[in-house]
Write a protein that holds these residues in place. Structure first.
Motif, PDB file in Angstrom:
ATOM      1  N   PRO A   1       0.800  -1.231   0.000  1.00  0.00           N
ATOM      2  CA  PRO A   1       0.000   0.000   0.000  1.00  0.00           C
ATOM      3  C   PRO A   1       0.831   1.279   0.000  1.00  0.00           C
ATOM      4  O   PRO A   1       0.459   2.254  -0.648  1.00  0.00           O
ATOM      5  CB  PRO A   1      -0.826  -0.129   1.275  1.00  0.00           C
ATOM      6  N   ASP A   2       1.963   1.286   0.697  1.00  0.00           N
ATOM      7  CA  ASP A   2       2.766   2.502   0.728  1.00  0.00           C
ATOM      8  C   ASP A   2       3.273   2.890  -0.654  1.00  0.00           C
ATOM      9  O   ASP A   2       3.496   4.060  -0.948  1.00  0.00           O
ATOM     10  CB  ASP A   2       3.981   2.324   1.667  1.00  0.00           C
ATOM     11  N   GLU A   3       3.466   1.884  -1.484  1.00  0.00           N
ATOM     12  CA  GLU A   3       3.998   2.165  -2.820  1.00  0.00           C
ATOM     13  C   GLU A   3       2.898   2.554  -3.809  1.00  0.00           C
ATOM     14  O   GLU A   3       3.175   2.852  -4.956  1.00  0.00           O
ATOM     15  CB  GLU A   3       4.754   0.933  -3.351  1.00  0.00           C
ATOM     16  N   GLU A   4       1.642   2.525  -3.331  1.00  0.00           N
ATOM     17  CA  GLU A   4       0.547   2.854  -4.235  1.00  0.00           C
ATOM     18  C   GLU A   4       0.280   4.355  -4.314  1.00  0.00           C
ATOM     19  O   GLU A   4      -0.490   4.804  -5.145  1.00  0.00           O
ATOM     20  CB  GLU A   4      -0.738   2.150  -3.781  1.00  0.00           C
ATOM     21  N   ALA A   5       0.924   5.127  -3.438  1.00  0.00           N
ATOM     22  CA  ALA A   5       0.646   6.566  -3.355  1.00  0.00           C
ATOM     23  C   ALA A   5       0.809   7.231  -4.711  1.00  0.00           C
ATOM     24  O   ALA A   5       1.774   6.972  -5.422  1.00  0.00           O
ATOM     25  CB  ALA A   5       1.569   7.220  -2.330  1.00  0.00           C
ATOM     26  N   GLY A   6      -0.139   8.079  -5.036  1.00  0.00           N
ATOM     27  CA  GLY A   6      -0.014   8.873  -6.238  1.00  0.00           C
ATOM     28  C   GLY A   6      -0.470   8.162  -7.504  1.00  0.00           C
ATOM     29  O   GLY A   6      -0.536   8.780  -8.563  1.00  0.00           O
ATOM     30  N   ARG A   7      -0.777   6.870  -7.424  1.00  0.00           N
ATOM     31  CA  ARG A   7      -1.170   6.172  -8.652  1.00  0.00           C
ATOM     32  C   ARG A   7      -2.589   6.535  -9.047  1.00  0.00           C
ATOM     33  O   ARG A   7      -3.451   6.789  -8.214  1.00  0.00           O
ATOM     34  CB  ARG A   7      -0.988   4.669  -8.482  1.00  0.00           C
ATOM     35  N   PHE A   8      -2.840   6.565 -10.320  1.00  0.00           N
ATOM     36  CA  PHE A   8      -4.110   7.072 -10.839  1.00  0.00           C
ATOM     37  C   PHE A   8      -5.249   6.067 -10.661  1.00  0.00           C
ATOM     38  O   PHE A   8      -6.335   6.427 -10.198  1.00  0.00           O
ATOM     39  CB  PHE A   8      -3.951   7.430 -12.316  1.00  0.00           C
ATOM     40  N   PHE A   9      -5.020   4.836 -11.015  1.00  0.00           N
ATOM     41  CA  PHE A   9      -6.106   3.848 -10.956  1.00  0.00           C
ATOM     42  C   PHE A   9      -5.559   2.512 -10.489  1.00  0.00           C
ATOM     43  O   PHE A   9      -4.693   1.927 -11.128  1.00  0.00           O
ATOM     44  CB  PHE A   9      -6.740   3.684 -12.340  1.00  0.00           C
ATOM     45  N   ILE A  10      -6.044   2.073  -9.327  1.00  0.00           N
ATOM     46  CA  ILE A  10      -5.734   0.735  -8.834  1.00  0.00           C
ATOM     47  C   ILE A  10      -7.089   0.056  -8.695  1.00  0.00           C
ATOM     48  O   ILE A  10      -7.837   0.293  -7.748  1.00  0.00           O
ATOM     49  CB  ILE A  10      -4.977   0.802  -7.488  1.00  0.00           C
ATOM     50  N   GLN A  11      -7.418  -0.748  -9.670  1.00  0.00           N
ATOM     51  CA  GLN A  11      -8.790  -1.228  -9.815  1.00  0.00           C
ATOM     52  C   GLN A  11      -9.312  -1.894  -8.544  1.00  0.00           C
ATOM     53  O   GLN A  11     -10.429  -1.614  -8.103  1.00  0.00           O
ATOM     54  CB  GLN A  11      -8.880  -2.206 -10.985  1.00  0.00           C
ATOM     55  N   TYR A  12      -8.514  -2.732  -7.930  1.00  0.00           N
ATOM     56  CA  TYR A  12      -8.991  -3.470  -6.758  1.00  0.00           C
ATOM     57  C   TYR A  12      -9.413  -2.526  -5.630  1.00  0.00           C
ATOM     58  O   TYR A  12     -10.323  -2.840  -4.858  1.00  0.00           O
ATOM     59  CB  TYR A  12      -7.896  -4.424  -6.250  1.00  0.00           C
ATOM     60  N   ASN A  13      -8.764  -1.364  -5.531  1.00  0.00           N
ATOM     61  CA  ASN A  13      -9.034  -0.450  -4.422  1.00  0.00           C
ATOM     62  C   ASN A  13     -10.348   0.318  -4.569  1.00  0.00           C
ATOM     63  O   ASN A  13     -10.752   1.027  -3.655  1.00  0.00           O
ATOM     64  CB  ASN A  13      -7.890   0.561  -4.287  1.00  0.00           C
ATOM     65  N   ASN A  14     -11.009   0.186  -5.697  1.00  0.00           N
ATOM     66  CA  ASN A  14     -12.222   0.959  -5.959  1.00  0.00           C
ATOM     67  C   ASN A  14     -13.454   0.204  -5.490  1.00  0.00           C
ATOM     68  O   ASN A  14     -13.910  -0.750  -6.127  1.00  0.00           O
ATOM     69  CB  ASN A  14     -12.324   1.289  -7.456  1.00  0.00           C
ATOM     70  N   LEU A  15     -13.982   0.631  -4.349  1.00  0.00           N
ATOM     71  CA  LEU A  15     -15.144  -0.014  -3.739  1.00  0.00           C
ATOM     72  C   LEU A  15     -16.302   0.998  -3.734  1.00  0.00           C
ATOM     73  O   LEU A  15     -16.215   2.026  -3.072  1.00  0.00           O
ATOM     74  CB  LEU A  15     -14.810  -0.416  -2.301  1.00  0.00           C
ATOM     75  N   PRO A  16     -17.392   0.719  -4.452  1.00  0.00           N
ATOM     76  CA  PRO A  16     -18.494   1.688  -4.485  1.00  0.00           C
ATOM     77  C   PRO A  16     -19.243   1.694  -3.162  1.00  0.00           C
ATOM     78  O   PRO A  16     -19.348   0.667  -2.497  1.00  0.00           O
ATOM     79  CB  PRO A  16     -19.381   1.158  -5.612  1.00  0.00           C
ATOM     80  N   MET A  17     -19.746   2.856  -2.759  1.00  0.00           N
ATOM     81  CA  MET A  17     -20.409   2.967  -1.452  1.00  0.00           C
ATOM     82  C   MET A  17     -21.830   3.488  -1.587  1.00  0.00           C
ATOM     83  O   MET A  17     -22.760   2.899  -1.057  1.00  0.00           O
ATOM     84  CB  MET A  17     -19.592   3.909  -0.569  1.00  0.00           C
ATOM     85  N   GLY A  18     -22.039   4.594  -2.291  1.00  0.00           N
ATOM     86  CA  GLY A  18     -23.353   5.219  -2.354  1.00  0.00           C
ATOM     87  C   GLY A  18     -23.991   5.039  -3.711  1.00  0.00           C
ATOM     88  O   GLY A  18     -23.291   4.974  -4.729  1.00  0.00           O
ATOM     89  N   VAL A  19     -25.316   4.979  -3.730  1.00  0.00           N
ATOM     90  CA  VAL A  19     -26.058   4.984  -4.987  1.00  0.00           C
ATOM     91  C   VAL A  19     -27.271   5.866  -4.810  1.00  0.00           C
ATOM     92  O   VAL A  19     -27.912   5.861  -3.765  1.00  0.00           O
ATOM     93  CB  VAL A  19     -26.476   3.571  -5.430  1.00  0.00           C
ATOM     94  N   GLU A  20     -27.553   6.659  -5.817  1.00  0.00           N
ATOM     95  CA  GLU A  20     -28.747   7.493  -5.787  1.00  0.00           C
ATOM     96  C   GLU A  20     -29.205   7.734  -7.213  1.00  0.00           C
ATOM     97  O   GLU A  20     -28.429   8.163  -8.060  1.00  0.00           O
ATOM     98  CB  GLU A  20     -28.443   8.848  -5.125  1.00  0.00           C
ATOM     99  N   ARG A  21     -30.498   7.474  -7.454  1.00  0.00           N
ATOM    100  CA  ARG A  21     -31.028   7.770  -8.780  1.00  0.00           C
ATOM    101  C   ARG A  21     -31.603   9.178  -8.803  1.00  0.00           C
ATOM    102  O   ARG A  21     -32.409   9.545  -7.942  1.00  0.00           O
ATOM    103  CB  ARG A  21     -32.137   6.792  -9.155  1.00  0.00           C
ATOM    104  N   VAL A  22     -31.169   9.973  -9.794  1.00  0.00           N
ATOM    105  CA  VAL A  22     -31.768  11.282 -10.035  1.00  0.00           C
ATOM    106  C   VAL A  22     -32.100  11.324 -11.525  1.00  0.00           C
ATOM    107  O   VAL A  22     -31.207  11.474 -12.360  1.00  0.00           O
ATOM    108  CB  VAL A  22     -30.809  12.433  -9.666  1.00  0.00           C
ATOM    109  N   ALA A  23     -33.361  11.139 -11.859  1.00  0.00           N
ATOM    110  CA  ALA A  23     -33.830  11.094 -13.251  1.00  0.00           C
ATOM    111  C   ALA A  23     -33.010  10.066 -14.031  1.00  0.00           C
ATOM    112  O   ALA A  23     -32.959   8.913 -13.644  1.00  0.00           O
ATOM    113  CB  ALA A  23     -33.789  12.483 -13.872  1.00  0.00           C
ATOM    114  N   ASP A  24     -32.315  10.486 -15.074  1.00  0.00           N
ATOM    115  CA  ASP A  24     -31.590   9.519 -15.915  1.00  0.00           C
ATOM    116  C   ASP A  24     -30.272   9.078 -15.296  1.00  0.00           C
ATOM    117  O   ASP A  24     -29.651   8.141 -15.759  1.00  0.00           O
ATOM    118  CB  ASP A  24     -31.332  10.143 -17.301  1.00  0.00           C
TER     119      ASP A  24
END
Ligand SMILES: *[C@@H]1O[C@H](CO)[C@@H](O)[C@H](O)[C@H]1NC(C)=O
Ligand SMILES: *[C@@H]1O[C@H](CO)[C@@H](O)[C@H](O)[C@H]1NC(C)=O
Ligand SMILES: *[C@@H]1O[C@H](CO)[C@@H](O)[C@H](O)[C@H]1NC(C)=O
Length: 465
Positions: free
Chosen positions: A100-123
């Protein structure tokens, strides 16, 4: 012909275009992901990426809005899921294992992306990805239901676009109001385990949904934020409008240091209220979710509002997360910053009832026409309901859907018109073990209120369309 159908009837499109209709109880699965992907400036991010040149590219085109002018061309493959998609951009080298310390500054680390919120507003379906690790390109994102809704696992689009989305540090959940605005709390915090970094002050941020521009950033006052770790607990916001749009109030629960921050738009001012009912119940803090055993001490987590009553104020129902109890307070009490110093302040809050063993809940949402509250229950991997016209006790709670795998950690629940939208994200396995990226880990469901409650104890006061 297909185009006409999804312009005319979005709901029908959602039902018919996923090749296979998947249901969970009376909920319908709308999207599911093994891992998240992003669609940024015409480039689909399907795997780890080191550089930010996608952002630079957008800086050169800073006046362009992705979602209004950057429609995928007729020939592009936007309507196919990542499973089938040939990546438009491919990494030339496989990303090596990094600590993890070596991940600093990286643009996209797919595994680290965990969705939290969802909200529908029209489309649009707004989907948040709080920055609790490195490598998250954008914390507030959206899916266009009409354009992206045919895939089971559509790529997320940064909101409003990648350049402007980078002004937000970390957002847990969004909420739209009835005045065409999208509210959120930017915690300002990179919540990297062992190395949290407060990169900007925690703030309420509001976007105008018609122009997709930021119209307010209100940094909380130092008196609102009693401890350095308070921002970790600013995970939701509830907007209260009973008069003109510029007289809105917002209520922000602080689940970490047990308080509630009230913001008055008219006064452009905020204050903090506290109460013992905001604390966790030590008898309800032991969890076993997705095979992980752990103890949590999260306090007040979610606030949902009824319609205004005779005094012009609403009832605010709330619960701590590590608790099976529900409480309430009138918004007249929250809106009056001087009341908390009164000697009988304690008695202005009410204990509503106990929802039952294992009913610990993240978010809940009130549906006005049925007077029913829906709960995202992490303790039972379930969605449940309670009709507020009945006493709150376990017999008056109905479980509407339950699944240890497909409803593991329902992290957001939002009532939008007569629909209930739910995100589940398997968070405890992400936090304490490791997700299996060959399996589906993140799900979004939608239920129709009448369908959900019919035939249950929640439909004692029926409503009709
Ligand atoms: C789509 O494909 C057709 C046929 O291959 C081509 O003539 C057309 O220019 C393409 N359109 C775009 C926007 O690329
Ligand atoms: C509200 O207050 C914040 C600072 O506390 C300030 O940055 C912002 O401009 C104010 N907004 C309005 C509309 O006065
Ligand atoms: C707040 O409550 C106090 C005490 O009941 C009352 O005197 C005051 O008028 C209230 N303020 C507002 C703005 O309603």
């Amino acid at each position: 012909m297909i185009k006409l159908v999804h312009i005319v009837c979005l709901s029908l499109m959602l039902v018919t275009t996923n090749q296979q209709q998947r249901t969970l109880g009376k909920f319908q699965e709308i999207f599911a992901w093994k891992q998240l992907t992003y669609y940024i400036n015409g480039i689909q991010l399907l795997q780890d990426r080191f550089s930010e040149d996608i952002v630079d590219r957008s800086k050169r085109q800073a006046d362009r809005l992705i979602f209004s002018d950057d429609l995928p061309s007729e020939n592009s493959t936007w309507n196919e899921g990542p499973d089938n998609d040939r990546p438009i951009w491919q990494a030339t080298t496989q990303s090596p294992f990094v600590n993890p310390d070596e991940e600093a500054g990286r643009f996209f680390i797919q595994y680290n992306n965990l969705p939290m919120g969802v909200e529908r507003v029209a489309d649009r379906l707004f989907i948040t990805v709080p920055r609790r690790r490195y490598g998250i390109p954008s914390t507030v994102n959206y899916i266009s239901l009409s354009r992206d809704g045919r895939s089971r696992s559509p790529a997320l689009r940064p909101y409003p676009d990648i350049a402007r989305a980078r002004s937000l540090a970390s957002v847990y959940r969004t909420r739209a109001d009835t005045c065409g605005r999208l509210w959120m709390v930017d915690t300002g915090l990179m919540e990297i385990p062992g190395n949290p970094q407060q990169i900007q002050p925690p703030a309420i941020v509001i976007y105008d949904l018609s122009t997709n521009t930021q119209i307010l950033r209100y940094p909380f006052k130092s008196t609102d934020i009693p401890a350095a770790n308070t921002p970790t607990g600013l995970a939701s916001i509830t907007v209260d409008i009973t008069g003109p749009c510029d007289e809105a109030f917002a209520y922000v629960p602080d689940l970490t240091t047990y308080g509630l921050i009230v913001y008055s738009m008219l006064d452009n001012n905020s204050w903090r209220v506290t109460h013992n009912y905001f604390h966790f119940n030590p008898l309800a803090g032991n969890f076993r979710i997705s095979g992980e055993n752990f103890q949590w001490s999260d306090g007040i987590f979610s606030i949902t509002l009824t319609e205004p009553e005779a005094d012009g104020c609403r009832t605010a129902y709330f619960h701590p997360m590590a608790s099976t109890q529900e409480f309430s307070v009138s918004t007249c009490v929250l809106k009056n910053s001087s009341l908390s110093s009164m000697s009988d302040y304690y008695r202005l809050y009410s204990y509503v009832g106990n929802r039952g063993e294992g009913s610990q809940s993240t978010m809940h949402g009130y549906h006005a026409r049925s007077s029913v509250i829906f709960f995202a229950e992490i303790g039972r991997d379930a969605i449940s309901c309670w009709n507020t016209g009945t006493a709150l006790n376990p017999a008056n709670i109905a479980i509407l859907a339950r699944d240890r795998q497909r409803l593991s950690y329902p992290s957001d629940l939002h009532v939008s018109n007569d629909e209930v939208w739910v995100m589940s994200n398997t968070l405890p396995r992400f936090g304490y073990s490791r997700l299996d990226t060959n399996e589906y880990n993140f799900y979004i469901y939608r239920g129709i209120v009448n369908d959900l409650i019919s035939g249950t104890v929640c439909s004692t006061l029926p409503f009709y369309n």
